[in-house]
Design an enzyme around this catalytic site. Structure first.
Site, PDB file in Angstrom:
ATOM      1  N   ASN A 155      30.661  -0.380 139.676  1.00  0.00           N
ATOM      2  CA  ASN A 155      30.871   0.220 141.001  1.00  0.00           C
ATOM      3  C   ASN A 155      29.680   0.087 141.945  1.00  0.00           C
ATOM      4  OD1 ASN A 155      29.456   2.186 139.510  1.00  0.00           O
ATOM      5  ND2 ASN A 155      30.231   3.801 140.820  1.00  0.00           N
ATOM      6  N   LYS A 178      22.893  -6.164 130.547  1.00  0.00           N
ATOM      7  CA  LYS A 178      24.314  -6.538 130.481  1.00  0.00           C
ATOM      8  C   LYS A 178      25.060  -5.848 131.615  1.00  0.00           C
ATOM      9  CE  LYS A 178      28.340  -5.130 128.583  1.00  0.00           C
ATOM     10  NZ  LYS A 178      29.219  -5.795 129.542  1.00  0.00           N
ATOM     11  N   SER A 232      31.230   5.303 131.966  1.00  0.00           N
ATOM     12  CA  SER A 232      32.176   6.378 131.655  1.00  0.00           C
ATOM     13  C   SER A 232      31.641   7.309 130.554  1.00  0.00           C
ATOM     14  CB  SER A 232      33.491   5.763 131.180  1.00  0.00           C
ATOM     15  OG  SER A 232      33.264   5.048 129.982  1.00  0.00           O
ATOM     16  N   ASN A 233      32.207   8.507 130.488  1.00  0.00           N
ATOM     17  CA  ASN A 233      31.819   9.457 129.443  1.00  0.00           C
ATOM     18  C   ASN A 233      32.180   8.954 128.057  1.00  0.00           C
ATOM     19  OD1 ASN A 233      31.809  11.233 131.874  1.00  0.00           O
ATOM     20  ND2 ASN A 233      31.025  12.586 130.286  1.00  0.00           N
ATOM     21  N   GLY A 236      29.621   6.343 127.141  1.00  0.00           N
ATOM     22  CA  GLY A 236      28.292   6.967 127.102  1.00  0.00           C
ATOM     23  C   GLY A 236      28.100   7.828 125.860  1.00  0.00           C
ATOM     24  N   GLU A 253      24.083   8.116 132.523  1.00  0.00           N
ATOM     25  CA  GLU A 253      24.635   8.734 133.740  1.00  0.00           C
ATOM     26  C   GLU A 253      26.124   8.456 133.735  1.00  0.00           C
ATOM     27  OE1 GLU A 253      23.552  10.805 135.814  1.00  0.00           O
ATOM     28  OE2 GLU A 253      21.460  10.794 135.195  1.00  0.00           O
ATOM     29  N   CYS A 287      30.152   7.427 141.860  1.00  0.00           N
ATOM     30  CA  CYS A 287      30.010   8.558 140.931  1.00  0.00           C
ATOM     31  C   CYS A 287      29.839   9.856 141.700  1.00  0.00           C
ATOM     32  CB  CYS A 287      28.844   8.316 139.999  1.00  0.00           C
ATOM     33  SG  CYS A 287      27.395   7.761 140.874  1.00  0.00           S
ATOM     34  N   GLU A 467      16.914   9.406 136.977  1.00  0.00           N
ATOM     35  CA  GLU A 467      16.623   8.063 137.482  1.00  0.00           C
ATOM     36  C   GLU A 467      16.055   8.177 138.906  1.00  0.00           C
ATOM     37  OE1 GLU A 467      18.970   4.875 135.769  1.00  0.00           O
ATOM     38  OE2 GLU A 467      20.681   6.203 135.948  1.00  0.00           O
TER      39      GLU A 467
HETATM   40  P1  NAP Z   1      32.423   1.827 131.361  1.00  0.00           P
HETATM   41  O1  NAP Z   1      33.760   1.315 131.044  1.00  0.00           O
HETATM   42  O2  NAP Z   1      31.868   2.940 130.553  1.00  0.00           O
HETATM   43  O3  NAP Z   1      31.448   0.565 131.298  1.00  0.00           O
HETATM   44  C1  NAP Z   1      30.081   0.656 131.620  1.00  0.00           C
HETATM   45  C2  NAP Z   1      29.328  -0.448 130.906  1.00  0.00           C
HETATM   46  O4  NAP Z   1      29.368  -0.227 129.493  1.00  0.00           O
HETATM   47  C3  NAP Z   1      29.926  -1.849 131.126  1.00  0.00           C
HETATM   48  O5  NAP Z   1      28.891  -2.795 131.194  1.00  0.00           O
HETATM   49  C4  NAP Z   1      30.749  -2.042 129.853  1.00  0.00           C
HETATM   50  O6  NAP Z   1      30.998  -3.391 129.523  1.00  0.00           O
HETATM   51  C5  NAP Z   1      29.823  -1.401 128.834  1.00  0.00           C
HETATM   52  N1  NAP Z   1      30.484  -1.063 127.566  1.00  0.00           N
HETATM   53  C6  NAP Z   1      31.807  -0.877 127.328  1.00  0.00           C
HETATM   54  N2  NAP Z   1      32.011  -0.609 126.013  1.00  0.00           N
HETATM   55  C7  NAP Z   1      30.794  -0.623 125.405  1.00  0.00           C
HETATM   56  C8  NAP Z   1      30.347  -0.415 124.084  1.00  0.00           C
HETATM   57  N3  NAP Z   1      31.199  -0.140 123.082  1.00  0.00           N
HETATM   58  N4  NAP Z   1      29.032  -0.506 123.818  1.00  0.00           N
HETATM   59  C9  NAP Z   1      28.156  -0.767 124.811  1.00  0.00           C
HETATM   60  N5  NAP Z   1      28.512  -0.998 126.104  1.00  0.00           N
HETATM   61  C10 NAP Z   1      29.821  -0.906 126.404  1.00  0.00           C
HETATM   62  O7  NAP Z   1      32.323   2.329 132.892  1.00  0.00           O
HETATM   63  P2  NAP Z   1      32.842   1.599 134.198  1.00  0.00           P
HETATM   64  O8  NAP Z   1      34.332   1.687 134.220  1.00  0.00           O
HETATM   65  O9  NAP Z   1      32.198   0.267 134.330  1.00  0.00           O
HETATM   66  O10 NAP Z   1      32.225   2.523 135.359  1.00  0.00           O
HETATM   67  C11 NAP Z   1      32.883   3.624 135.909  1.00  0.00           C
HETATM   68  C12 NAP Z   1      32.274   4.915 135.392  1.00  0.00           C
HETATM   69  O11 NAP Z   1      30.886   4.934 135.688  1.00  0.00           O
HETATM   70  C13 NAP Z   1      32.825   6.152 136.055  1.00  0.00           C
HETATM   71  O12 NAP Z   1      33.105   7.128 135.073  1.00  0.00           O
HETATM   72  C14 NAP Z   1      31.684   6.638 136.945  1.00  0.00           C
HETATM   73  O13 NAP Z   1      31.661   8.018 137.206  1.00  0.00           O
HETATM   74  C15 NAP Z   1      30.503   6.214 136.166  1.00  0.00           C
HETATM   75  N6  NAP Z   1      29.320   6.135 137.028  1.00  0.00           N
HETATM   76  C16 NAP Z   1      28.381   7.135 136.939  1.00  0.00           C
HETATM   77  C17 NAP Z   1      27.243   7.105 137.747  1.00  0.00           C
HETATM   78  C18 NAP Z   1      26.193   8.183 137.667  1.00  0.00           C
HETATM   79  O14 NAP Z   1      25.099   7.959 138.133  1.00  0.00           O
HETATM   80  N7  NAP Z   1      26.498   9.324 137.082  1.00  0.00           N
HETATM   81  C19 NAP Z   1      27.071   6.055 138.655  1.00  0.00           C
HETATM   82  C20 NAP Z   1      28.052   5.064 138.731  1.00  0.00           C
HETATM   83  C21 NAP Z   1      29.173   5.106 137.894  1.00  0.00           C
HETATM   84  P3  NAP Z   1      32.386  -4.082 129.975  1.00  0.00           P
HETATM   85  O15 NAP Z   1      32.344  -4.180 131.439  1.00  0.00           O
HETATM   86  O16 NAP Z   1      32.334  -5.396 129.304  1.00  0.00           O
HETATM   87  O17 NAP Z   1      33.492  -3.197 129.474  1.00  0.00           O
END
Ligand code: NAP
Length: 496
Positions: A155, A178, A232-233, A236, A253, A287, A467
């Site tokens: 995002n 990555k 995502s949670n 994470g 985060e 987020c 951060e």
């Molecule tokens: P995501 O599905 O959790 O993916 C985040 C990253 O983790 C991607 O690079 C993903 O790779 C990787 N990943 C997936 N499975 C993994 C595993 N088993 N081991 C290690 N890494 C893995 O999140 P998203 O859909 O990209 O992002 C949206 C989320 O981010 C929302 O929940 C949003 O609230 C949160 N967010 C939070 C903040 C904050 O500062 N709090 C800021 C921005 C976004 P792939 O792409 O290959 O799946």
């Protein structure tokens, strides 16, 4: 004129490489899935291990580079990104979908972060403190942590990598980065800029591939000492568990369910402007996006009308087209999550005040477009009041007074950002004291953050150090405490 295709390359152990497995997936434009931007390598665990080994090998030389010199390289990266700002913004709009104006804003935010963090190369402060012992000098210095895995979401495909890479590198760590599989192009351009600035081979490695393969190696490999993750949670919390087995430092985060509280005495026009900006900016895929309006019942109807009126003016379409003010959801999965969230809200009793459906007109049907959606009649236990949808959906919750507003605002598992609109200074300070979010605003939107101020959430949103700002270096460095006895002779034994 059709823009050129661009196949993504990775940078591992000082070399640009293609897919080691031969496998790739298409990088799609979410505004028009007929447009394949290029191919993305799907690397394997072995390539991830090579990247980690290269980072480990590069660590001794990089940590020996003086902090001010590392900072100077980051200033050069700032110049390199500045020169490619428009190219980066266009790539971001095409692979992530946000409007060009939003993408340009994100590049500017990244430059602000780099400008601030590059200066940390000349600070990297420790402390000098008096010792209990005579003739003894006691102080702290900052050491790098070691090899760091940086795993980022789609995002903010430029700003988030920059706000992790810059402090990691300035502190003398080496990195394997990555990006999300949906936004690799931005990551590749950033990597090129850091290399052009003078980051040596092995210090920064850039690898694409699925989270379940490459990501798993980056979070479990024993040579990785720290992981900085945004996403995502679900992922994470999994990562936190896996990392604990090898004692890694972790910073996560994660999601948000950010409220705007509006009290009856507020400037409702100002509040409505801020709510619309916070809810629908970046298609609600921030987020810090506003997803709940918690409003005193006396003004609820009036505020909802003002919000609906402003939301109607949003122009949804391809973010590259002039005049468009909201782009698509990032992919099919995200589109379905949003539509399903709206359907569940309706089943649970929500009233659709505006939007509520996928857009299928000529400009929209090849992309993942959802109408900006305003839902009324929401109660605190409904799914849409509790779960993050990460899309252009805003839920209105009416409450009887300021105390109930605070209770509802805090009544979710997340704690990233919040905001209050009122002219009553007592209520403002009562709210600031009790609100359970890592960032809070008064009379302004829930979104936005400045590069030199800490950023992060509490409760289920955040794990580990903040951060950005001067606190960014806390995660990427280890304090070493030094005692120097300058008498040069054996003295009384310390008893504690
Ligand atoms: P995501 O599905 O959790 O993916 C985040 C990253 O983790 C991607 O690079 C993903 O790779 C990787 N990943 C997936 N499975 C993994 C595993 N088993 N081991 C290690 N890494 C893995 O999140 P998203 O859909 O990209 O992002 C949206 C989320 O981010 C929302 O929940 C949003 O609230 C949160 N967010 C939070 C903040 C904050 O500062 N709090 C800021 C921005 C976004 P792939 O792409 O290959 O799946």
């Amino acid at each position: 004129m059709a823009e050129a295709k661009h196949d993504i390359r990775n940078y591992v152990a000082g070399e640009w490489i293609g897919s080691a497995t031969g496998k790739t997936i298409p990088n799609l434009n979410p505004a028009n899935t007929d447009e394949v931007l290029g191919l993305v390598p799907l690397q394997d665990r072995e390539t991830a291990r090579r990247a980690i080994a290269a980072a480990k090998a590069a660590l001794p030389a990089w940590r020996a580079v003086p902090g001010p010199r590392r900072g100077a390289i980051l200033f050069a990266a700032h110049r390199a990104i500045g020169q490619r700002a428009e190219e980066l913004a266009r790539a971001m709009t095409r692979e992530e979908g946000k409007t060009l104006a939003e993408a340009r804003g994100e590049v500017q935010k990244s430059l602000n972060v780099l400008e601030f963090i590059a200066g940390e190369g000349r600070r990297l402060r420790g402390e000098t403190l008096p010792s209990e012992m005579p003739n003894t000098l006691a102080y702290t210095v900052r050491d790098p942590v070691g090899v760091v895995s940086i795993v980022t979401p789609w995002n903010f495909p430029v700003a988030i990598p920059v706000w992790k890479l810059a402090p990691a590198l300035v502190c003398g760590n080496t990195v394997v980065f990555k990006p999300a599989t949906l936004t690799p192009w931005c990551g590749e351009i950033l990597t090129e800029c850091f290399l052009e600035a003078g980051i040596p081979a092995g210090v920064l490695n850039f690898i694409t591939g699925s989270g379940g393969v490459v990501g798993e190696e980056l979070i479990s490999n024993p040579d990785v000492r720290a992981i900085s993750f945004t996403g995502s949670n679900e992922i994470g919390m999994h990562l936190y568990e896996v990392a604990a087995r090898t004692g890694k430092k972790v910073q996560c985060e994660m999601g948000g369910k950010n409220p705007v509280v509006v009290l009856a005495d507020a400037d409702l026009e100002l509040a409505a402007d801020a709510i619309v900006q916070g809810a629908f900016g970046s298609t609600g895929q921030r987020c810090t996006a506003t997803s709940r309006v918690v409003v005193e019942a006396a003004v609820a109807e009036k505020l909802a009308a003002l919000v609906v009126e402003r939301t109607r003016r949003i122009v949804v379409g391809d973010g590259l087209r002039a005049g468009v003010t909201m782009g698509p959801s990032v992919d099919q999965g995200q589109l379905e999550t949003v539509l399903q969230g709206i359907a569940i809200a309706k089943q649970e009793g929500a009233k659709v005040l505006l939007g509520g459906e996928r857009l299928m007109g000529e400009e929209h049907r090849r992309g993942f477009f959802v109408a900006p959606t305003v839902l009324g009649g929401i109660t605190p236990t409904m799914t849409v009041a509790q779960e993050e949808l990460f899309g252009p959906v805003l839920a209105f919750l009416a409450v009887k007074d300021a105390d109930e507003a605070l209770e509802v605002a805090n009544g979710v598992r997340y704690g990233l950002s919040s905001s209050i609109f009122t002219r009553d200074v007592n209520r403002v300070f009562g709210f600031l004291e009790k609100i359970e979010t890592g960032i809070t605003h008064v009379n302004s939107p829930t979104v936005g953050g400045e590069a030199h101020l800490p950023f992060g959430g509490v409760k289920a949103t955040g794990i580990g150090a903040r951060e950005q700002g001067s606190t960014a270096i806390d995660f990427y460095s280890e304090l070493k405490t030094v005692y120097i006895d300058y008498t040069g002779q054996v003295r009384q034994t310390k008893i504690y």
